[in-house]
Structure formats: C-alpha cells, structure tokens
Write a protein that holds these residues in place. Structure first.
Motif: not given
Length: 222
Positions: A106-112
């Motif tokens: 959830s905290r790395n949705m930008g990376v995913l």
C-alpha cells in the motif's frame, strides 16, 4: 478546503471506476489468452482466429478505445493523487508512522504502478503495435499469425522472467486497488469486509497466476 476535498474524492472515484473496468478487462483478456495452453496446432489457428475476430468487431473496437482511455485516466489520476498525498504528508507529518498500520504494498503503489506501466509499454510494443502496424505472416486460414509472434517472444527466458515479476507486482497492485476502490465507492461495509477481503485475494492471485502461467507454459512445454 471543502473544494480541495471534493476534488480529491472525485479523483479517487475515477481511480476506482477505471480500476474496476480494468479488472473486468483482465478477466476477458485472460480467458482469451488461455487458448495458448491448448495443443499447438489447435492453439495456433484458434488463437489467430480469435485475434482476428477482436480486431474486426466494431463493438470490440469501442471497448478498446474505452480501455485505452481508462488506462490513461488511471495513470493520470494515480500520479495526481500521489503528488497531492505526498505534499499533504510533508506538511502534516514530521514523523511518518504509516509503516506500523499499513501494508508495504500500500505504501509502494507508486513503485508497483511504475513497474506495471513500463511492462504495458513493452507489452503493447511487442504485440499490439506489431499486430496493428507490423508485417505479420498469415496462417493457413488467412489470419495474421499472432500465435507465432507470441511463442517467439515467450521463447526468450528474460522476457518470461520479466513477465512473471510484473505479474507479481500486478497482484499486489490489485490487492491494494481492490480494497481501496471498495472503500472509495462505499461498499466496504464491516458486515461484508471478510467476504470482500477473500474475494480480493482470490481475484488478484487467480488473475495474476493465470497470466504468469501462460509464458511459463509456452517457454518450457511448447
């Protein structure tokens, strides 16, 4: 402040709606691609006929344009919301404790999301662009031989590994996106939260495992 909140809510609603449409497309796309698991001769003609049918159907063309618009809108709203939330967090919080209460994906949705976007560019280039604008040979039924293109691409181990990694990223992206959309659209009721959670996990895993299985099967067993 009220106008800012309304804009944010509208963006989240559009994110949720476009995301749910893309989930629906993933189901249809997977069902079509599962034909690649058929015996070689049958898969060859059937998959090419299926691709030809999709390319020549006006209803499918309309859905395709909706798909392209949904992908574009989803990416744009994702970027806008990410930038907005980052700025808001920088102003409100001196010490960020989100890691204690939220999942890492959830905290790395930008990376995913970035991984998935890069994969989509490669995927569209290697298949959609070549099918639409390239010079593909014809099969025995007179259809463009997309099947041979797919099997040739999936014969490359690096591409298969990239595909599988991107499907793992997509799985986590879907998990967060599904729950986020349910909350945004107001259907994440405590009474149904357990069932929604189970459905989200099953949907994400089945869809992504199904897509990952195809290049693995083609590479190692065809």
């Amino acid at each position: 402040m009220g106008q800012w909140k309304q804009k944010t809510l509208n963006r989240k609603n559009w994110m949720a709606l476009t995301g749910l449409f893309l989930c629906f497309f993933l189901v249809i796309h997977l069902l079509g691609n599962l034909q690649l698991l058929l015996p070689d001769e049958r898969a060859h003609l059937q998959f090419n006929a299926y691709s030809h049918l999709l390319s020549g159907n006006i209803l499918i063309k309309i859905i395709s344009w909706v798909l392209y618009a949904s992908i574009t809108a989803h990416v744009i709203y994702a970027v806008v919301l990410t930038v907005t939330n980052t700025r808001a967090s920088a102003k409100k919080y001196h010490y960020d404790k989100r890691g204690a209460v939220s999942k890492w994906y959830s905290r790395n949705m930008g990376v995913l999301g970035t991984i998935i976007f890069i994969f989509l560019v490669i995927h569209f280039r290697d298949f959609w662009y070549v099918y639409k604008f390239g010079q593909l040979p014809l099969d025995s039924a007179g259809n463009k031989d997309l099947y041979r293109l797919v099997t040739a691409v999936y014969s490359e181990l690096w591409y298969v590994l990239l595909y599988v990694i991107c499907m793992i990223a997509l799985c986590y992206h879907l998990l967060h996106g599904f729950f986020s959309a349910a909350r945004t659209l107001g259907v994440y009721h405590p009474r149904y939260a357990g069932w929604i959670s189970i459905f989200g996990w099953v949907f994400s895993i089945v869809i992504c495992a199904g897509f990952a299985l195809i290049p693995l099967y083609v590479h190692f067993l065809k």
